[in-house]
Write a protein that holds these residues in place. Structure first.
Motif, PDB file in Angstrom:
ATOM      1  N   ARG A  52     -19.563  -3.443  13.833  1.00 37.11           N
ATOM      2  CA  ARG A  52     -19.380  -3.144  15.259  1.00 37.11           C
ATOM      3  C   ARG A  52     -19.077  -4.401  16.085  1.00 37.11           C
ATOM      4  O   ARG A  52     -19.024  -4.344  17.294  1.00 37.11           O
ATOM      5  CB  ARG A  52     -20.626  -2.473  15.851  1.00 37.11           C
ATOM      6  CG  ARG A  52     -21.035  -1.157  15.254  1.00 37.11           C
ATOM      7  CD  ARG A  52     -19.960  -0.085  15.356  1.00 37.11           C
ATOM      8  NE  ARG A  52     -20.492   1.257  15.267  1.00 37.11           N
ATOM      9  CZ  ARG A  52     -20.947   1.831  14.172  1.00 37.11           C
ATOM     10  NH1 ARG A  52     -20.983   1.155  13.036  1.00 37.11           N
ATOM     11  NH2 ARG A  52     -21.390   3.078  14.183  1.00 37.11           N
ATOM     12  N   LEU A  95     -15.284  -0.672  12.682  1.00 34.59           N
ATOM     13  CA  LEU A  95     -13.999  -1.362  12.553  1.00 34.59           C
ATOM     14  C   LEU A  95     -14.232  -2.583  11.669  1.00 34.59           C
ATOM     15  O   LEU A  95     -15.007  -3.473  12.023  1.00 34.59           O
ATOM     16  CB  LEU A  95     -13.467  -1.796  13.921  1.00 34.59           C
ATOM     17  CG  LEU A  95     -12.151  -2.583  13.929  1.00 34.59           C
ATOM     18  CD1 LEU A  95     -11.019  -1.762  13.322  1.00 34.59           C
ATOM     19  CD2 LEU A  95     -11.792  -3.015  15.350  1.00 34.59           C
ATOM     20  N   ALA A 112      -9.284  -5.713  11.522  1.00 38.20           N
ATOM     21  CA  ALA A 112      -9.086  -6.303  12.840  1.00 38.20           C
ATOM     22  C   ALA A 112      -8.316  -7.623  12.755  1.00 38.20           C
ATOM     23  O   ALA A 112      -7.560  -7.969  13.673  1.00 38.20           O
ATOM     24  CB  ALA A 112     -10.437  -6.528  13.522  1.00 38.20           C
ATOM     25  N   GLU A 144      -7.493  -9.589  21.993  1.00 36.66           N
ATOM     26  CA  GLU A 144      -7.962  -8.289  22.502  1.00 36.66           C
ATOM     27  C   GLU A 144      -6.877  -7.222  22.572  1.00 36.66           C
ATOM     28  O   GLU A 144      -7.110  -6.065  22.199  1.00 36.66           O
ATOM     29  CB  GLU A 144      -8.605  -8.464  23.878  1.00 36.66           C
ATOM     30  CG  GLU A 144      -9.985  -9.081  23.827  1.00 36.66           C
ATOM     31  CD  GLU A 144     -10.725  -8.972  25.152  1.00 36.66           C
ATOM     32  OE1 GLU A 144     -10.212  -8.332  26.090  1.00 36.66           O
ATOM     33  OE2 GLU A 144     -11.831  -9.536  25.247  1.00 36.66           O
ATOM     34  N   ARG A 191      -6.197  -5.946  18.946  1.00 38.80           N
ATOM     35  CA  ARG A 191      -7.297  -5.189  18.356  1.00 38.80           C
ATOM     36  C   ARG A 191      -7.624  -3.933  19.160  1.00 38.80           C
ATOM     37  O   ARG A 191      -8.136  -2.958  18.610  1.00 38.80           O
ATOM     38  CB  ARG A 191      -8.528  -6.085  18.243  1.00 38.80           C
ATOM     39  CG  ARG A 191      -8.363  -7.128  17.157  1.00 38.80           C
ATOM     40  CD  ARG A 191      -9.431  -8.178  17.148  1.00 38.80           C
ATOM     41  NE  ARG A 191      -9.390  -8.934  15.896  1.00 38.80           N
ATOM     42  CZ  ARG A 191     -10.065 -10.048  15.667  1.00 38.80           C
ATOM     43  NH1 ARG A 191     -10.847 -10.547  16.615  1.00 38.80           N
ATOM     44  NH2 ARG A 191      -9.978 -10.660  14.506  1.00 38.80           N
ATOM     45  N   GLY A 192      -7.320  -3.973  20.441  1.00 36.04           N
ATOM     46  CA  GLY A 192      -7.568  -2.796  21.274  1.00 36.04           C
ATOM     47  C   GLY A 192      -6.813  -1.573  20.815  1.00 36.04           C
ATOM     48  O   GLY A 192      -7.246  -0.439  21.038  1.00 36.04           O
ATOM     49  N   ILE A 218      -8.894   0.707  18.658  1.00 41.55           N
ATOM     50  CA  ILE A 218     -10.145   1.208  19.221  1.00 41.55           C
ATOM     51  C   ILE A 218      -9.864   2.339  20.206  1.00 41.55           C
ATOM     52  O   ILE A 218      -9.201   2.134  21.232  1.00 41.55           O
ATOM     53  CB  ILE A 218     -10.905   0.071  19.939  1.00 41.55           C
ATOM     54  CG1 ILE A 218     -11.180  -1.079  18.958  1.00 41.55           C
ATOM     55  CG2 ILE A 218     -12.209   0.585  20.544  1.00 41.55           C
ATOM     56  CD1 ILE A 218     -11.680  -2.348  19.618  1.00 41.55           C
ATOM     57  N   PHE A 264     -10.297   2.147  24.297  1.00 42.89           N
ATOM     58  CA  PHE A 264     -10.633   0.761  24.616  1.00 42.89           C
ATOM     59  C   PHE A 264     -10.238   0.388  26.047  1.00 42.89           C
ATOM     60  O   PHE A 264     -11.054  -0.127  26.815  1.00 42.89           O
ATOM     61  CB  PHE A 264      -9.952  -0.183  23.624  1.00 42.89           C
ATOM     62  CG  PHE A 264     -10.125  -1.642  23.955  1.00 42.89           C
ATOM     63  CD1 PHE A 264     -11.359  -2.255  23.810  1.00 42.89           C
ATOM     64  CD2 PHE A 264      -9.051  -2.406  24.401  1.00 42.89           C
ATOM     65  CE1 PHE A 264     -11.526  -3.596  24.120  1.00 42.89           C
ATOM     66  CE2 PHE A 264      -9.202  -3.744  24.709  1.00 42.89           C
ATOM     67  CZ  PHE A 264     -10.440  -4.344  24.568  1.00 42.89           C
ATOM     68  N   LEU A 269     -14.041  -7.936  24.517  1.00 43.69           N
ATOM     69  CA  LEU A 269     -14.272  -7.359  23.197  1.00 43.69           C
ATOM     70  C   LEU A 269     -15.222  -8.255  22.425  1.00 43.69           C
ATOM     71  O   LEU A 269     -15.030  -9.470  22.350  1.00 43.69           O
ATOM     72  CB  LEU A 269     -12.948  -7.218  22.455  1.00 43.69           C
ATOM     73  CG  LEU A 269     -12.980  -6.538  21.088  1.00 43.69           C
ATOM     74  CD1 LEU A 269     -13.404  -5.083  21.214  1.00 43.69           C
ATOM     75  CD2 LEU A 269     -11.604  -6.628  20.426  1.00 43.69           C
ATOM     76  N   GLY A 308     -14.612  -6.498  17.329  1.00 45.92           N
ATOM     77  CA  GLY A 308     -14.712  -5.141  17.840  1.00 45.92           C
ATOM     78  C   GLY A 308     -15.410  -4.239  16.828  1.00 45.92           C
ATOM     79  O   GLY A 308     -15.774  -4.663  15.738  1.00 45.92           O
ATOM     80  N   PRO A 309     -15.609  -2.986  17.210  1.00 53.70           N
ATOM     81  CA  PRO A 309     -15.109  -2.310  18.405  1.00 53.70           C
ATOM     82  C   PRO A 309     -16.046  -2.342  19.619  1.00 53.70           C
ATOM     83  O   PRO A 309     -15.734  -1.750  20.647  1.00 53.70           O
ATOM     84  CB  PRO A 309     -14.924  -0.873  17.919  1.00 53.70           C
ATOM     85  CG  PRO A 309     -16.025  -0.684  16.916  1.00 53.70           C
ATOM     86  CD  PRO A 309     -16.180  -2.024  16.230  1.00 53.70           C
ATOM     87  N   TRP A 354     -19.688   6.605  22.708  1.00 54.36           N
ATOM     88  CA  TRP A 354     -20.118   5.247  23.031  1.00 54.36           C
ATOM     89  C   TRP A 354     -21.568   5.268  23.507  1.00 54.36           C
ATOM     90  O   TRP A 354     -21.946   6.109  24.315  1.00 54.36           O
ATOM     91  CB  TRP A 354     -19.246   4.641  24.129  1.00 54.36           C
ATOM     92  CG  TRP A 354     -17.797   4.490  23.769  1.00 54.36           C
ATOM     93  CD1 TRP A 354     -16.871   5.483  23.710  1.00 54.36           C
ATOM     94  CD2 TRP A 354     -17.124   3.278  23.428  1.00 54.36           C
ATOM     95  NE1 TRP A 354     -15.649   4.960  23.346  1.00 54.36           N
ATOM     96  CE2 TRP A 354     -15.775   3.612  23.176  1.00 54.36           C
ATOM     97  CE3 TRP A 354     -17.518   1.946  23.326  1.00 54.36           C
ATOM     98  CZ2 TRP A 354     -14.825   2.661  22.815  1.00 54.36           C
ATOM     99  CZ3 TRP A 354     -16.573   0.993  22.970  1.00 54.36           C
ATOM    100  CH2 TRP A 354     -15.241   1.355  22.715  1.00 54.36           C
TER     101      TRP A 354
END
Length: 296
Positions: free
Chosen positions: A85, A168, A173, A218, A221-222, A225, A228, A245, A249-250, A278
């Motif tokens: 995470r 993730l 990532a 970010e 990688r966003g 997610i 995000f 982030l 992440g995530p 979340w």
């Protein structure tokens, strides 16, 4: 038996890709001892109960360096840090394994030795350093050595960890990152890292929102997610001090002024639209890092 308590960490703090990290008051506890024979690992999924366990592998690395051959090892894990995470669960395992092995083999390594060894296992130090020493740190690699320094964080800042139910992997990532970044984006991050450290040092909280911006990882990688961008936007709408982030992440981390309970309440209400995927944790800075003690 040894008890090792290691804090969660948030690395890649804002624009500080692979360099800035912070220890948080969420912990994994590890109970480790040498036994007459074999490997016994408890408190984790079956797949991690053998020699490929990261705690055990880290112990082996330490034992090799100090020329110690254990008869057997018993490891028990009590984990609060969620896996995959972006909160440093792997770093906690590495640090715990090295500290335990060093203690078992006669304390031949100091903390600096352990940091350098841990960084070789993890391949970057922004999670390892705060996990080991606590607080917020900046760390770099220099001539096969890890150098670090502490960064002051005002007491009036707390951390809101916004943690999704999905995982993730760091490998995934890393794979989405570009092999090169533009000169413009490099300058963008350098300037904001400088502003971030200055803002924290001077307790100028009004600059943190801009200082936490990033163009290195970010946006890439966003894309991996779900929701995000929406989560980031909600945090900004609710007037967080800054948001970024966490690690690869995530998890998303929002900086919040201590006492602003309204932020947590309203954020929880807003996240309902994502079908409760979340969760929220209010966290504080951990200033101690990993702690090891002998218990009966």
């Amino acid at each position: 038996m040894l008890e090792i308590k290691v804090p969660a960490t948030s690395a890649n703090f804002g624009p500080g890709f692979d360099s800035l990290g912070v220890a948080l008051d969420l912990y994994n506890k590890f109970y480790i001892e040498e036994i007459e024979e074999g490997i016994i690992i408890e408190g984790c999924d079956e797949v991690y109960k053998g020699k490929e366990n990261l705690i055990y592998k880290s112990m082996e690395e330490c034992f090799k360096i100090v020329n110690y051959i254990p008869k057997g090892v018993h490891i028990k894990v009590e984990a609060q840090i969620p896996l995959s995470r972006g909160l440093g669960s792997s770093a906690s395992c590495i640090v715990a394994g090295l500290l335990a092995a060093n203690e078992i083999s006669g304390n031949k390594l100091n903390k600096k030795d352990i940091l350098n060894l841990a960084t070789k296992i993890e391949d970057h130090s922004d999670n390892i350093t705060p996990a080991l020493f606590g607080g917020m740190t900046v760390s770099i690699s220099h001539k096969e050595e890890t150098l670090f320094n502490s960064i002051s964080v005002p007491d009036k800042i707390c951390f809101c960890a916004i943690i999704p139910k999905f995982k993730l992997s760091t490998k995934e990532a890393r794979a989405v990152l570009p092999k090169e970044v533009s000169y413009k984006d490099a300058v963008f991050n350098i300037s904001r890292v400088s502003m971030l450290i200055s803002s924290l040092y001077n307790s100028n909280l009004n600059l943190l929102k801009v200082a936490c911006e990033d163009r290195i990882h970010e946006s890439y990688r966003g894309t991996l997610i779900d929701n995000f961008e929406e989560v980031i936007s909600i945090c900004e709408e609710l007037k967080c001090l800054g948001v970024f982030l966490s690690g690869a992440g995530p998890t998303v981390i929002a900086l919040v002024e201590e006492g602003n309970l309204e932020f947590f309440k309203r954020l929880k209400e807003r996240l309902i639209i994502f079908n409760s995927t979340w969760s929220i944790k209010k966290l504080r800075l951990d200033n101690f890092g990993a702690v090891i003690k002998e218990i009966k």
